[in-house]
Design an enzyme around this catalytic site. Structure first.
Site: not given
Ligand code: ATR
Length: 275
Positions: A65, A100
């Site tokens: 990420k 997210d």
């Protein structure tokens, strides 16, 4: 034929293919969504060749990420988080974003439609990547004050500093007292996950109107959520965040904004229950 994929190392556990392939079928889109195991040393090369290999973009999971964020052009959210979970190509340029936080908020609002976040206070447990994304999204929603507790206090202090005066670090031993006057309690730690110790907190002082959210989705109902339901608090589980965070990626690659349907939820729920 539009293609997208999820990359990670390892990647076998990812449920993203189940979600995106459900939507591809539902919206009758000629596309494919695949799982790709990409070692950290191969990441740069893989992303360079994303378009030549026929991909419109990809999801990025552990451990890529942060690295993916550095290898692509981040939007404002990704820049604030220093991480990305969704990459997409526009005019030959690889863009990075993170979904997210919006996934968490969308799931919370779907599960607790009456929730009011603006000018309210929230208690967040954990200070990892998930906490960072959720805090960012809560601040964006107008939450006035966030108390942040973490097993390793330095990480909570660092994150509080990163976000500024609306986020205050809280000592782990003071969690129970801090429950008063919260509109939301969120567990972003791995405590309560299958194979991990439970999260032990005392909910006694939490207002009954406060929502309790957990990002853990194996099991679907964690001991924290169970305790919250038992005393009558509204709850939001981690499965909803998993489903809702996928919405924008699908829209960016395949051009249709998909819905999180009860059928999709049941499909992924059945898969989680198998594990
Ligand atoms: P993610 O990116 O998924 O948030 P992470 O960065 O590894 O993952 O963060 C995991 C979080 O769970 C951290 O807040 C971690 O606390 P530490 O910063 O002290 O490591 C928390 N966590 C994991 N195991 C824990 C445990 N046994 N007790 C308390 N907190 C725990």
């Amino acid at each position: 034929m539009i293609r997208a994929c999820v990359i990670g190392w390892p990647i076998s556990h990812s449920r993203s293919p189940l979600i995106h392939n459900y939507w591809l079928k539902q919206y009758a889109i000629a596309g494919a969504y695949e799982k790709k195991a990409v070692e950290p040393e191969q990441l740069e090369n893989f992303l360079k060749n994303l378009e030549p290999h026929g991909y419109a973009g990809c999801n990025v999971t552990i451990p890529h990420k942060e690295a993916a964020f550095k290898l692509a052009k981040p939007d404002e959210i990704a820049r604030k988080l220093g991480a990305a979970n969704t990459l997409y190509i526009r005019d030959g340029i690889l863009h990075a974003t993170s979904t997210d936080g919006e996934g968490f908020i969308a799931s919370l609002k779907a599960d607790v439609p009456t929730i009011q976040l603006a000018a309210k206070s929230a208690l967040v447990l954990g200070a990892g990547g998930a906490a960072r994304a959720i805090i960012q999204a809560l601040l964006q929603e107008g939450v006035e004050r966030i108390e942040l507790a973490n097993r390793t206090p330095e990480r909570a202090a660092d994150l509080a500093r990163h976000f500024g005066s609306r986020v205050k670090p809280l000592a782990w031993q003071n969690i129970d007292d801090a429950m008063r006057e919260q509109a939301l309690l969120v567990n972003t730690t791995s405590l309560g996950m299958k194979g991990q110790p439970p999260l032990i907190v005392e909910l006694r002082k939490l207002p009954l109107t406060a929502a309790v959210a957990d990002i853990v989705y194996v099991p679907l109902v964690t001991p924290l959520l169970q305790a919250a339901v038992q005393r009558g608090n509204p709850v939001s589980g981690g499965l909803g965040m998993l489903l809702h965070q996928a919405v924008r990626g699908f829209e960016l690659w395949f051009g249709t904004r998909p819905h999180v349907t009860p059928e999709l939820r049941a499909l992924v729920k059945a898969d989680v229950e198998k594990s």
